[in-house]
Design an enzyme around this catalytic site. Sequence first.
Site, PDB file in Angstrom:
ATOM      1  N   HIS A 172     -79.150 -62.124  27.447  1.00  0.00           N
ATOM      2  CA  HIS A 172     -78.863 -62.724  28.932  1.00  0.00           C
ATOM      3  C   HIS A 172     -79.541 -64.128  28.934  1.00  0.00           C
ATOM      4  CE1 HIS A 172     -77.141 -59.424  30.539  1.00  0.00           C
ATOM      5  NE2 HIS A 172     -78.030 -58.622  30.100  1.00  0.00           N
ATOM      6  N   CYS A 214     -75.023 -66.225  28.766  1.00  0.00           N
ATOM      7  CA  CYS A 214     -74.591 -66.846  29.818  1.00  0.00           C
ATOM      8  C   CYS A 214     -74.923 -68.282  29.860  1.00  0.00           C
ATOM      9  CB  CYS A 214     -74.819 -66.392  31.106  1.00  0.00           C
ATOM     10  SG  CYS A 214     -73.843 -64.681  30.942  1.00  0.00           S
TER      11      CYS A 214
END
Length: 480
Positions: A172, A214
């Site tokens: 992430h 991301c």
Amino acid sequence: MGTTSTRLRCCLLLLLAQHLLLLSTAAGARWQDFLRLPSEGEGDTVAGTRWAILIAGSNGYYNYRHQADVCHAYQIMKKGGLKDENIVVFMYDDIASSPDNPRPGVIINHPTGGDVYAGVPKDYTGKDVSVGNFLAALLGNSSAVVVSGGGGSGKVVASGPEDHVFVYYSDHGGPGVLGMPSDDYLYAKDLVRALKQKHAAGGYKSLVFYLEACESGSIFEGLLPEDINVYATTAANAEESSWGTYCPGDDQGPPPGFDTCLGDLYSVAWMEDRYTYDVHNLRTESLKQQYEVVKDRTSAHGTYSLGSHVMQYGDVRLGVQSLDNFIGTDPANDNATFGRDNSLRRRSGRINQRDADLVYFWQKYKKSAEGTPEKAEARRRLLKVMSRRSQVDSSVELIGGLLFGSEEGSRVLGAVRPAGQPLADDWECLKSMVRAYEAQCGALAQYGMKHMRSFANICNAGVGEEAMAKVAAQACAVAR
């Protein structure tokens, strides 16, 4: 006229050949050294050693895909000829043995794929997967490594000036940051500083960095120099999410019982490339060629429907080098040639990375029998995750309103800088903003990292840590 033109071309070709012959004779070189194919480049013949550092920056079965990606990458390196002594692996290692795993001791990265876990080194696991250890391993600084008693190898990338280094990070992320299992964050400025230090120390001839997260473009945007022999590609640009794939509900979903995404879209795109490495000669494919293939698949073939913008940064001239320089190639594929297979341009469902954990929790709830303790526990966990997300979103929005007013606050927090500019002017200020928020409101964790741009914009607007701490205390008291 045609005859004259033909004679002129022949003369020019003859002169060129004579010129090349003289050059090669004078330099003691071969004529082939002067006539390189477009996919070839300086350093295509590996004189030094190939090194790789592979890291999954998450834990928890709902993040299965990150460790699956890294295990798959290891198998590619190993098959490509890299030695275990030159591959450093960071993974929490809680997936293969998880009670949720329907195939105990096995990890897969494709619905019909085989085990990618077997043989993977346990260099850094559990709490040893940390920012400090990753940067120390990257820099080759074994004295800075901290390994728990009875833990991993403490191996580092002890590369030299003739060596080629490949870095792959799957996790992430958020604007300017990458995650770690400990809720610590790797900030873009610190990562790029380490790359500069390794270059200055003569730690590689060329270094390639593949980043799955991301907003991963924000890690290099405006920060990575073009003159330190680093070529980087990212799963997304500086302001969008990346995507999981082989998820429950996909056209190609996981086998029964997995309840989670098996891989990340960008990651499986570079590892599968044209959907298989089984007949793939990496000596004849350049970094640039793979970038174009991966960009096409990750963007849903240029539609960006359930897809993201794969980006490249740093010294893009290194893109002419072959993949073999960095990840090796299976000798069994030496006769294979590069080419796009359009028959494999299939579509499948994809899941936004930030929602992949919700898919897992929902699957657990949906599959549990009514009236059972398992159903009640699954419902509790799902509601807890959704409630925490709402609290984080509300608290950040309130902080903006308290600092700048409701309308201006939305504008300031949501501002995106033009391409080529880094996220923050003062990265130490950004760290202090995050510390101040978390001291009052709890950890941002993997979902909350999406708000890093807001904290950077608060810094860029000149707000100090003391003011941030004060409004965070007020906002989080309301948000709870």
